[in-house]
Design a protein around this motif. Structure first.
Motif, PDB file in Angstrom:
ATOM      1  N   PHE A   1      37.333  46.014  45.804  1.00 51.64           N
ATOM      2  CA  PHE A   1      36.778  47.355  45.546  1.00 51.64           C
ATOM      3  C   PHE A   1      35.277  47.357  45.788  1.00 51.64           C
ATOM      4  N   ASN A   2      34.764  48.586  46.020  1.00 51.07           N
ATOM      5  CA  ASN A   2      33.324  48.775  46.125  1.00 51.07           C
ATOM      6  C   ASN A   2      32.986  50.046  45.348  1.00 51.07           C
ATOM      7  N   ILE A   3      32.044  49.937  44.425  1.00 52.40           N
ATOM      8  CA  ILE A   3      31.669  51.116  43.627  1.00 52.40           C
ATOM      9  C   ILE A   3      30.145  51.254  43.643  1.00 52.40           C
ATOM     10  N   SER A   4      29.684  52.447  43.993  1.00 51.46           N
ATOM     11  CA  SER A   4      28.242  52.684  44.008  1.00 51.46           C
ATOM     12  C   SER A   4      27.932  54.053  43.404  1.00 51.46           C
ATOM     13  N   VAL A   5      26.721  54.149  42.879  1.00 48.84           N
ATOM     14  CA  VAL A   5      26.174  55.435  42.420  1.00 48.84           C
ATOM     15  C   VAL A   5      24.862  55.609  43.169  1.00 48.84           C
ATOM     16  N   GLU A   6      24.744  56.675  43.915  1.00 47.03           N
ATOM     17  CA  GLU A   6      23.533  56.859  44.722  1.00 47.03           C
ATOM     18  C   GLU A   6      23.339  58.330  45.115  1.00 47.03           C
ATOM     19  N   PRO A   7      22.068  58.749  45.327  1.00 45.04           N
ATOM     20  CA  PRO A   7      21.826  60.104  45.832  1.00 45.04           C
ATOM     21  C   PRO A   7      22.469  60.188  47.221  1.00 45.04           C
ATOM     22  N   THR A   8      23.279  61.200  47.435  1.00 41.14           N
ATOM     23  CA  THR A   8      24.066  61.283  48.667  1.00 41.14           C
ATOM     24  C   THR A   8      23.929  62.669  49.283  1.00 41.14           C
ATOM     25  N   MET A   9      23.768  62.714  50.605  1.00 40.40           N
ATOM     26  CA  MET A   9      23.726  64.013  51.292  1.00 40.40           C
ATOM     27  C   MET A   9      25.166  64.403  51.624  1.00 40.40           C
ATOM     28  N   VAL A  10      25.631  65.482  50.954  1.00 40.01           N
ATOM     29  CA  VAL A  10      27.028  65.909  51.101  1.00 40.01           C
ATOM     30  C   VAL A  10      27.078  67.120  52.039  1.00 40.01           C
ATOM     31  N   LYS A  11      27.892  67.047  53.067  1.00 32.68           N
ATOM     32  CA  LYS A  11      28.012  68.157  54.049  1.00 32.68           C
ATOM     33  C   LYS A  11      28.313  69.451  53.323  1.00 32.68           C
ATOM     34  N   GLU A  12      27.616  70.521  53.662  1.00 30.09           N
ATOM     35  CA  GLU A  12      27.669  71.759  52.878  1.00 30.09           C
ATOM     36  C   GLU A  12      29.091  72.346  52.792  1.00 30.09           C
ATOM     37  N   ASP A  13      29.989  71.982  53.755  1.00 26.89           N
ATOM     38  CA  ASP A  13      31.358  72.548  53.696  1.00 26.89           C
ATOM     39  C   ASP A  13      32.314  71.650  52.901  1.00 26.89           C
ATOM     40  N   HIS A  14      31.799  70.532  52.340  1.00 29.16           N
ATOM     41  CA  HIS A  14      32.632  69.679  51.483  1.00 29.16           C
ATOM     42  C   HIS A  14      32.718  70.359  50.113  1.00 29.16           C
ATOM     43  N   PRO A  15      33.895  70.417  49.471  1.00 26.17           N
ATOM     44  CA  PRO A  15      34.036  71.125  48.177  1.00 26.17           C
ATOM     45  C   PRO A  15      33.020  70.635  47.131  1.00 26.17           C
ATOM     46  N   ILE A  16      32.649  69.345  47.187  1.00 27.75           N
ATOM     47  CA  ILE A  16      31.719  68.793  46.171  1.00 27.75           C
ATOM     48  C   ILE A  16      30.313  69.375  46.344  1.00 27.75           C
ATOM     49  N   ALA A  17      29.969  69.815  47.560  1.00 22.80           N
ATOM     50  CA  ALA A  17      28.614  70.330  47.815  1.00 22.80           C
ATOM     51  C   ALA A  17      28.341  71.605  47.016  1.00 22.80           C
ATOM     52  N   SER A  18      29.412  72.333  46.662  1.00 16.82           N
ATOM     53  CA  SER A  18      29.199  73.608  45.954  1.00 16.82           C
ATOM     54  C   SER A  18      29.336  73.450  44.442  1.00 16.82           C
ATOM     55  N   VAL A  19      29.401  72.210  43.959  1.00 13.83           N
ATOM     56  CA  VAL A  19      29.465  71.963  42.510  1.00 13.83           C
ATOM     57  C   VAL A  19      28.029  71.892  42.011  1.00 13.83           C
ATOM     58  N   ASN A  20      27.636  72.883  41.205  1.00 15.37           N
ATOM     59  CA  ASN A  20      26.221  72.977  40.822  1.00 15.37           C
ATOM     60  C   ASN A  20      26.011  73.012  39.313  1.00 15.37           C
ATOM     61  N   GLY A  21      24.765  72.986  38.916  1.00 18.13           N
ATOM     62  CA  GLY A  21      24.427  73.040  37.491  1.00 18.13           C
ATOM     63  C   GLY A  21      24.959  71.816  36.768  1.00 18.13           C
ATOM     64  N   VAL A  22      25.395  72.013  35.532  1.00 17.18           N
ATOM     65  CA  VAL A  22      25.854  70.879  34.715  1.00 17.18           C
ATOM     66  C   VAL A  22      27.291  70.472  35.095  1.00 17.18           C
ATOM     67  N   TYR A  23      27.864  71.171  36.072  1.00 15.93           N
ATOM     68  CA  TYR A  23      29.264  70.906  36.414  1.00 15.93           C
ATOM     69  C   TYR A  23      29.453  69.551  37.083  1.00 15.93           C
ATOM     70  N   ASN A  24      30.636  69.003  36.808  1.00 16.26           N
ATOM     71  CA  ASN A  24      31.063  67.753  37.450  1.00 16.26           C
ATOM     72  C   ASN A  24      32.270  68.070  38.349  1.00 16.26           C
ATOM     73  N   ALA A  25      32.547  67.137  39.238  1.00 21.25           N
ATOM     74  CA  ALA A  25      33.781  67.247  40.034  1.00 21.25           C
ATOM     75  C   ALA A  25      34.199  65.836  40.399  1.00 21.25           C
ATOM     76  N   VAL A  26      35.480  65.570  40.301  1.00 26.52           N
ATOM     77  CA  VAL A  26      35.986  64.245  40.652  1.00 26.52           C
ATOM     78  C   VAL A  26      37.090  64.400  41.696  1.00 26.52           C
ATOM     79  N   TYR A  27      36.854  63.779  42.854  1.00 28.90           N
ATOM     80  CA  TYR A  27      37.813  63.779  43.971  1.00 28.90           C
ATOM     81  C   TYR A  27      38.589  62.471  43.872  1.00 28.90           C
ATOM     82  N   VAL A  28      39.927  62.588  43.895  1.00 26.77           N
ATOM     83  CA  VAL A  28      40.752  61.379  43.810  1.00 26.77           C
ATOM     84  C   VAL A  28      41.700  61.367  45.005  1.00 26.77           C
TER      85      VAL A  28
END
Ligand SMILES: NC(=O)C1=CN([C@@H]2O[C@H](COP(=O)(O)OP(=O)(O)OC[C@H]3O[C@@H](n4cnc5c(N)ncnc54)[C@H](OP(=O)(O)O)[C@@H]3O)[C@@H](O)[C@H]2O)C=CC1
Ligand SMILES: N[C@@H](CC=O)C(=O)O
Ligand code: NA
Length: 428
Positions: free
Chosen positions: A259-286
Motif C-alpha cells: 500500500f501507499n498512503i499520502s496526505v498532500e495539497p493536491t490540484m484536483v481537476k475542476e470536473d472531478h466530484p471532489i473539486a466541488s466539495v467546499n467549506g467544512v465538508y468532507n468527501a471520501v471516494y472509495v
C-alpha cells in the motif's frame, strides 16, 4: 424500563452536541433501543467554565475517575481528545467492563490495535465512527458495507478545517490566517490547529481508513504527510487558471499486499466530484474491485454532525448490550503488508519554476525530464512578475515518485533554475 447510563469524558464542541442529541432525540432513541438513554456524569477540566448548554451541576465533575469508577455507567463516550491521560482512562474503563465510544483519531491511529485487543479480551465494544470524516458513516461503510469487496483505493478530503481554509482562499481570496481563526471559532479545528494545517489530523484518519479498508495494519509512520501552510494564494490562483482546485487530499492505494498512503495539497481537476466539495465538508471516494467507484459526502467537523456519529455508535453499543453480543465486531484479522516503494507510486505533477530568461533553458529543462523518463502533458511560460526571469508551469503525465525526486534533485544543480517555487500532486 431500566435506563442505559452513559458517562461523558469531555463537554466541549463534540460533547455538547452529544448531550443535545441524546436529550433532543430521546424518544427516537427509546424506540430504537427499548430503554431511556441517560447522560449520568460528565468529566470536564474546569467546573466554572462558561458553557453554551445547560447542564445540572450535579452531573459535572473535574475528576474523570468519578465517571470511570461509577458502577452504574454502562458506556463511556470519550470526547476530551489527546493521547494521555485519555488512553489510560479508556484502558481502565475497559478493564472495568465499560463500553467505549470515541471521536479520538489521534489515539485510534496510534494505539487503536492495543485498545481494540483489550476490548476484545474484555468482550467490550469500542466504536470510533466520529474519528474520521465527522458525520459521514465511512467507517461502518468500510467495515459492513464493503465487507464483500476488495478495496483498492480510498481518496478524500478528510479534514474540514483545511478544506474550509482552502475553499475561502480560492472562492473569496481570503487570507490564510483570518480563515484559520474563523475555523477555530467555529469549533472545527483541533485544540492545536497545527495538527489540521500540517496534515497530521488527515494522516491519522487515513491510517485508520487504510487499516479498516485494506484490512491490513497501517501505522501512522507509513503515511507520508505534507500540510497546507506552504500553499500560497498564487498557487491557488494558478491552479484555478489551469482548471484545477487545490485540496488537501488523503490518497490510499492497495495492490498485491502493498500500500501507499499520502496526505498532500493536491490540484484536483475542476470536473472531478471532489473539486466541488467546499467549506467544512468532507468527501471520501472509495474504489472496490467489485463495486467500482463510490463516493460519500458530508460535514467533516462541527458540533452536531460529529455528534450524530457518536450517538449512532452509542445506539449500536446499546443494541449489542441488549443482544449480549458486545465485543464481537473486531473479528477481522489484519494482515501485514509492505509500504510501496517510490518506484511503484505514480501520479501526475504540477511544477512552477522560476528560471533565467535565456535561450536554451527550456530545452535543458525538458531534457532533464526526458533523462528520467517523465513525459510532459503541458508546458506554459510567462514573465516572472518580480524579476527579469520567467516562470515555467509544467504538468507531467503519470510519473513515479522516484523519477520526480530525481528530476527535482537535478533541477537543484541547474544554475538556470533560480527556484522551484511549487510542486503539487495532480488528480484528474
Ligand atoms: N471538533 C470537531 O469537529 C471534531 C472533533 N473530534 C475529536 O473529538 C474530540 C473532542 O474534540 P472537541 O469537542 O472539538 O474538543 P474541545 O476542546 O472543544 O473539548 C474537549 C473537552 O474535554 C475536556 N477535557 C480536556 N482534557 C481534559 C482532562 N484531562 N480532564 C477532563 N476533561 C478534559 C475539556 O474540558 P473543559 O470544557 O473544562 O475545557 C472539554 O470539555 C477530539 O479528540 C477531537 O479530535 C472528532 C471529529 C470532529
Ligand atoms: N479538526 C478536525 C475535526 C474533525 O475531525 C477537522 O477539521 O476535520
Ligand atoms: Na465518520
Amino acid at each position: 424500563m431500566k435506563p442505559i447510563k452513559v458517562g461523558l469524558l469531555g463537554l466541549g464542541t463534540v460533547g455538547t452536541g452529544v448531550v443535545r442529541i441524546v436529550e433532543g432525540h430521546q424518544e427516537d432513541l427509546i424506540s430504537q433501543v427499548g430503554s431511556p438513554v441517560v447522560i449520568e456524569r460528565i468529566a470536564v477540566r474546569t467546573l466554572d467554565k462558561q458553557r453554551n448548554i445547560d447542564i445540572a451541576s450535579s452531573k459535572l465533575t473535574e475528576d474523570p475517575w468519578d465517571v470511570i469508577d461509577d458502577p452504574e455507567i454502562d458506556v463511556i463516550v470519550e470526547v476530551m481528545g489527546g493521547i494521555e491521560p485519555t488512553k489510560t482512562y479508556i484502558l481502565e474503563a475497559l478493564e472495568r467492563g465499560k463500553h467505549i465510544v470515541t471521536a479520538n483519531k489521534d489515539l485510534m491511529a496510534l494505539y487503536g490495535s492495543e485498545i481494540l485487543a483489550k476490548a476484545k479480551y474484555k468482550r467490550c465494544d469500542v466504536f470510533y465512527e466520529a474519528s474520521v470524516a465527522g458525520g459521514i458513516p465511512i467507517i461502518r461503510t468500510l467495515v459492513e458495507g464493503f465487507s464483500s469487496d476488495r478495496i483498492m483505493k480510498i481518496m478524500g478530503i478528510v479534514n474540514g478545517t483545511t478544506n474550509y481554509i482552502l475553499s475561502k482562499m480560492s472562492q473569496e481570496g481570503a487570507s490564510y490566517d483570518d480563515v484559520l481563526q474563523e475555523a477555530q471559532a467555529l469549533g472545527y479545528a483541533e485544540s492545536d490547529p497545527t495538527a489540521d494545517v500540517e496534515g497530521l489530523d488527515a494522516a491519522r484518519k487515513m491510517a485508520i481508513l487504510g487499516t479498516i479498508g485494506f484490512r491490513t495494519n497501517v501505522g501512522l509512520d507509513d503515511v507520508s504527510v505534507r500540510g497546507i501552510s506552504s500553499v500560497s494564494k498564487e498557487d491557488i490562483m494558478y491552479a484555478k487558471r489551469l482548471g484545477y482546485e487545490m485540496k488537501l487530499l488523503g490518497i490510499a492505494e492497495y495492490q498485491d499486499n502493498e500500500f501507499n498512503i499520502s496526505v498532500e495539497p493536491t490540484m484536483v481537476k475542476e470536473d472531478h466530484p471532489i473539486a466541488s466539495v467546499n467549506g467544512v465538508y468532507n468527501a471520501v471516494y472509495v474504489y472496490g474491485e467489485a463495486v467500482g467507484e463510490t463516493m460519500f459526502y458530508g460535514a467533516g467537523a462541527g458540533e452536531m454532525p460529529t455528534a450524530t456519529s457518536i450517538v449512532a455508535d452509542l445506539v449500536t453499543v446499546i443494541k449489542n448490550i441488549k443482544l449480549g453480543i458486545n465485543g464481537l465486531r473486531e473479528l477481522v484479522s489484519y494482515t501485514d503488508s509492505k509500504v510501496k516503494q517510490d518506484e511503484n507510486v505514480f501520479c501526475k505533477n504540477f511544477l512552477l519554476l522560476q528560471v533565467e530568461d535565456k535561450a536554451g533553458v527550456l530545452a535543458q529543462i525538458t531534457q532533464i525530464f526526458a533523462e528520467y523518463q517523465v513525459s510532459l502533458e503541458s508546458v506554459l511560460q510567462t514573465p516572472d512578475k518580480h524579476s527579469k526571469d520567467v516562470e515555467i508551469i509544467i504538468i507531467t503525465h503519470n510519473a513515479s515518485k522516484a523519477s520526480m525526486n530525481q528530476v527535482l534533485s537535478h533541477f537543484e544543480t541547474l544554475s538556470a533554475v533560480r527556484r522551484i517555487k511549487s510542486v503539487y500532486r495532480v488528480e484528474s
